[in-house]
Write a protein that holds these residues in place. Structure first.
Motif, PDB file in Angstrom:
ATOM      1  N   ASN A 162      31.063  11.228 -10.347  1.00  0.00           N
ATOM      2  CA  ASN A 162      31.613  11.947 -11.652  1.00  0.00           C
ATOM      3  C   ASN A 162      30.397  13.034 -12.019  1.00  0.00           C
ATOM      4  N   ALA A 163      29.058  12.401 -12.124  1.00  0.00           N
ATOM      5  CA  ALA A 163      28.224  13.141 -12.648  1.00  0.00           C
ATOM      6  C   ALA A 163      27.726  14.379 -11.484  1.00  0.00           C
ATOM      7  N   ARG A 164      27.982  14.062 -10.353  1.00  0.00           N
ATOM      8  CA  ARG A 164      27.660  15.192  -9.503  1.00  0.00           C
ATOM      9  C   ARG A 164      28.572  16.165  -9.364  1.00  0.00           C
ATOM     10  N   GLU A 165      29.884  15.948  -9.530  1.00  0.00           N
ATOM     11  CA  GLU A 165      30.877  16.801  -9.730  1.00  0.00           C
ATOM     12  C   GLU A 165      30.879  17.576 -10.864  1.00  0.00           C
ATOM     13  N   GLN A 166      30.432  17.012 -11.939  1.00  0.00           N
ATOM     14  CA  GLN A 166      30.509  17.700 -13.366  1.00  0.00           C
ATOM     15  C   GLN A 166      29.386  18.699 -12.915  1.00  0.00           C
ATOM     16  N   LYS A 167      28.099  18.615 -12.444  1.00  0.00           N
ATOM     17  CA  LYS A 167      27.076  19.468 -12.154  1.00  0.00           C
ATOM     18  C   LYS A 167      27.448  20.374 -11.243  1.00  0.00           C
ATOM     19  N   GLY A 168      28.325  20.255 -10.439  1.00  0.00           N
ATOM     20  CA  GLY A 168      28.688  21.242  -9.343  1.00  0.00           C
ATOM     21  C   GLY A 168      27.618  21.268  -8.269  1.00  0.00           C
ATOM     22  N   ILE A 169      27.228  19.813  -7.948  1.00  0.00           N
ATOM     23  CA  ILE A 169      26.355  19.830  -6.841  1.00  0.00           C
ATOM     24  C   ILE A 169      26.945  19.118  -5.764  1.00  0.00           C
ATOM     25  N   GLU A 206      23.475  18.949  -1.102  1.00  0.00           N
ATOM     26  CA  GLU A 206      22.245  19.537  -1.899  1.00  0.00           C
ATOM     27  C   GLU A 206      21.578  18.285  -2.890  1.00  0.00           C
ATOM     28  N   LEU A 207      22.422  17.266  -3.130  1.00  0.00           N
ATOM     29  CA  LEU A 207      21.729  16.294  -3.821  1.00  0.00           C
ATOM     30  C   LEU A 207      20.826  15.406  -2.820  1.00  0.00           C
ATOM     31  N   ALA A 208      21.306  15.531  -1.492  1.00  0.00           N
ATOM     32  CA  ALA A 208      20.798  14.738  -0.696  1.00  0.00           C
ATOM     33  C   ALA A 208      19.277  15.317  -0.548  1.00  0.00           C
ATOM     34  N   GLN A 209      19.221  16.728  -0.400  1.00  0.00           N
ATOM     35  CA  GLN A 209      17.852  17.566  -0.362  1.00  0.00           C
ATOM     36  C   GLN A 209      17.057  17.043  -1.586  1.00  0.00           C
ATOM     37  N   LEU A 210      17.620  16.998  -2.595  1.00  0.00           N
ATOM     38  CA  LEU A 210      16.897  16.639  -3.754  1.00  0.00           C
ATOM     39  C   LEU A 210      16.173  15.517  -3.826  1.00  0.00           C
ATOM     40  N   LEU A 211      17.077  14.350  -3.223  1.00  0.00           N
ATOM     41  CA  LEU A 211      16.481  13.017  -3.367  1.00  0.00           C
ATOM     42  C   LEU A 211      15.596  12.980  -1.931  1.00  0.00           C
ATOM     43  N   SER A 265      15.998   6.374 -10.167  1.00  0.00           N
ATOM     44  CA  SER A 265      15.108   7.347 -11.150  1.00  0.00           C
ATOM     45  C   SER A 265      15.328   8.878 -10.713  1.00  0.00           C
ATOM     46  N   LYS A 266      15.423   9.035  -9.487  1.00  0.00           N
ATOM     47  CA  LYS A 266      15.696  10.310  -8.929  1.00  0.00           C
ATOM     48  C   LYS A 266      17.177  10.764  -9.032  1.00  0.00           C
ATOM     49  N   LEU A 267      18.006   9.912  -9.023  1.00  0.00           N
ATOM     50  CA  LEU A 267      19.317  10.349  -9.407  1.00  0.00           C
ATOM     51  C   LEU A 267      19.671  10.497 -10.845  1.00  0.00           C
ATOM     52  N   ALA A 268      18.819   9.876 -11.366  1.00  0.00           N
ATOM     53  CA  ALA A 268      19.287  10.126 -13.023  1.00  0.00           C
ATOM     54  C   ALA A 268      18.727  11.349 -13.395  1.00  0.00           C
ATOM     55  N   THR A 269      17.673  11.787 -12.824  1.00  0.00           N
ATOM     56  CA  THR A 269      17.048  12.888 -13.160  1.00  0.00           C
ATOM     57  C   THR A 269      17.872  14.068 -12.460  1.00  0.00           C
ATOM     58  N   ALA A 270      18.112  13.987 -11.304  1.00  0.00           N
ATOM     59  CA  ALA A 270      18.737  15.170 -10.716  1.00  0.00           C
ATOM     60  C   ALA A 270      20.151  15.410 -11.124  1.00  0.00           C
ATOM     61  N   LEU A 271      21.064  14.306 -11.734  1.00  0.00           N
ATOM     62  CA  LEU A 271      22.372  14.272 -12.211  1.00  0.00           C
ATOM     63  C   LEU A 271      22.312  14.518 -13.787  1.00  0.00           C
ATOM     64  N   ASP A 272      21.236  14.350 -14.273  1.00  0.00           N
ATOM     65  CA  ASP A 272      21.054  14.335 -15.885  1.00  0.00           C
ATOM     66  C   ASP A 272      21.800  13.138 -16.490  1.00  0.00           C
ATOM     67  N   ILE A 273      21.850  11.911 -15.887  1.00  0.00           N
ATOM     68  CA  ILE A 273      22.452  10.697 -16.308  1.00  0.00           C
ATOM     69  C   ILE A 273      21.428   9.938 -16.970  1.00  0.00           C
ATOM     70  N   ASN A 274      21.616   9.272 -18.298  1.00  0.00           N
ATOM     71  CA  ASN A 274      21.051   8.538 -19.117  1.00  0.00           C
ATOM     72  C   ASN A 274      20.303   7.197 -18.220  1.00  0.00           C
ATOM     73  N   PHE A 275      18.950   7.462 -17.852  1.00  0.00           N
ATOM     74  CA  PHE A 275      18.286   6.549 -17.012  1.00  0.00           C
ATOM     75  C   PHE A 275      18.666   5.035 -17.264  1.00  0.00           C
ATOM     76  N   GLU A 276      18.760   4.631 -18.731  1.00  0.00           N
ATOM     77  CA  GLU A 276      18.978   3.193 -18.999  1.00  0.00           C
ATOM     78  C   GLU A 276      20.189   2.981 -18.568  1.00  0.00           C
ATOM     79  N   GLU A 277      21.271   3.871 -18.735  1.00  0.00           N
ATOM     80  CA  GLU A 277      22.791   3.499 -18.393  1.00  0.00           C
ATOM     81  C   GLU A 277      22.936   3.308 -16.953  1.00  0.00           C
ATOM     82  N   LEU A 278      22.181   4.230 -16.272  1.00  0.00           N
ATOM     83  CA  LEU A 278      22.332   4.172 -14.722  1.00  0.00           C
ATOM     84  C   LEU A 278      21.672   2.864 -14.093  1.00  0.00           C
ATOM     85  N   MET A 279      20.485   2.526 -14.936  1.00  0.00           N
ATOM     86  CA  MET A 279      19.862   1.266 -14.364  1.00  0.00           C
ATOM     87  C   MET A 279      20.478   0.013 -14.777  1.00  0.00           C
ATOM     88  N   ILE A 280      21.231  -0.010 -15.735  1.00  0.00           N
ATOM     89  CA  ILE A 280      21.958  -1.056 -16.268  1.00  0.00           C
ATOM     90  C   ILE A 280      23.176  -1.477 -15.235  1.00  0.00           C
TER      91      ILE A 280
END
Length: 350
Positions: free
Chosen positions: A7-14, A18-23, A46-61
């Protein structure tokens, strides 16, 4: 978590490509993260949270929850085990937080923000940049120990194979050996090799090869003193046991501590044991930087000028003689912060 990522990737339009290249990973791996057939690593989270603007704590949990469920499944005793684990986790977290000063914690937070920024620009990294920074590290690490080769001369010895008039054979070998030791720790990093006695001895063997061949990769058999320090290293018959405890401590703490603190601790503990006749400082700094590289940080390059060297030695002396490691931990954290800032200034696009 898979839904959260998609959902985060699609909302960002990535796109997945492109995400694979970022990671810095294969596109197929991104698809596996999103369909749940493969779990990302902690570093990739950590990289996914930054690239997709997801709250790191939420994703980590979410990541930890899935990891726990995968491990314990629906076993009848799972809840009882979870309750016991909860108490131990609370204790460990409390212990770690109490052991870090506010000043150090602020530094670690700043370092992790810088690392997160760096992760977004990894695609601009290059072999030439790493080569130049590793050359500087060899120059500075040897300069700390009294090597008089300049940065340019170190480059000529390592990369051009030239002999510098007026400089000793030992100084030439120190430059060549340190470069090979850096290459070796990078191999260990790529293989994700755990830190064991064999690897530490191999690093030391490279450092002293051709200089003290009879002592290279071997623990000392005589008592030593450290020039300018009141710290007295353990007697030679205690070294093997001290080193055994060193690796046990690492295994017990490697997943509990912040990587910067872990790396600094492993540096300080090794140089305090002083297990070798010579080359303890260079080996300790290489071990520290191996741990940093394994966790996605950059080489912490302690400068060899007089002021930097004195601050380094004083922080070590305090740790070794007063059982207070705060100054040393802060010193190493500050060096890593400065190294990250410099790395970012080089690779970050204007």
């Amino acid at each position: 978590m898979k839904t959260l990522l998609k959902n985060a990737r699609e909302q960002k339009g990535i796109k997945t490509r492109e995400l694979a290249q970022l990671l810095g990973i294969d596109q197929a791996l991104v698809s596996k993260f999103e369909n749940g057939s493969r779990k990302p690593t902690r570093e990739q989270i950590s990289k996914l949270a930054t690239a997709l603007d997801i709250n790191f704590e939420e994703l980590m949990i979410a990541w930890l929850k899935e990891k726990i469920l995968y491990e314990i499944g629906t076993d009848d005793l799972a809840l009882k085990a979870m309750l016991l684990a909860e108490e131990e986790i609370k204790y460990n977290i409390s212990y770690v937080r109490k052991s870090l000063s506010k000043n150090l914690q602020v530094l670690l937070n700043e370092i992790d923000e810088l690392k997160s920024k760096l992760d977004n620009f990894r695609q601009f990294d290059s072999y030439r940049i790493k080569q130049a920074l590793e050359l500087e590290y060899t120059f500075e690490s040897n300069r700390i120990e009294g090597n008089t080769l300049t940065l340019r001369e170190t480059d000529l010895v390592i990369n051009e194979g030239l002999t510098i008039s007026g400089k000793s054979m030992r100084e030439h070998l120190e430059a060549i050996n340190h470069k090979e030791a850096i290459d070796y720790i990078k191999q260990l990093m790529d293989k994700n090799t755990s830190l064991i006695e064999r690897e530490v001895l191999a690093i030391h063997n490279l450092i002293l090869r051709g200089i003290h061949p009879e002592d290279a990769g071997r623990y000392r058999k005589v008592q030593v003193m450290i020039k300018g320090s009141t710290h007295m290293p353990p007697q030679p018959f205690l070294v093997a046991k001290e080193m055994e405890d060193y690796f046990i401590w690492y295994e017990e703490n490697k997943s509990k501590m912040h990587p910067i603190v872990l790396a600094a601790e492993m540096h300080e503990r090794l140089v305090t044991i002083h297990p070798f006749i010579d080359g303890n400082g260079r080996t300790s700094r290489l071990i520290m930087n191996l741990i940093l590289l394994q966790h996605g940080y950059v080489i912490a390059n302690i400068k060899g000028d007089y002021d930097s060297r004195m601050k380094y030695y004083q922080a070590l002396e305090t740790a070794q003689t007063s059982n207070n490691k705060e100054d040393f931990l802060v010193f190493i954290a500050q060096i890593e912060k400065e190294s990250l800032e410099r790395y970012l200034s080089i690779i970050q696009p204007a």
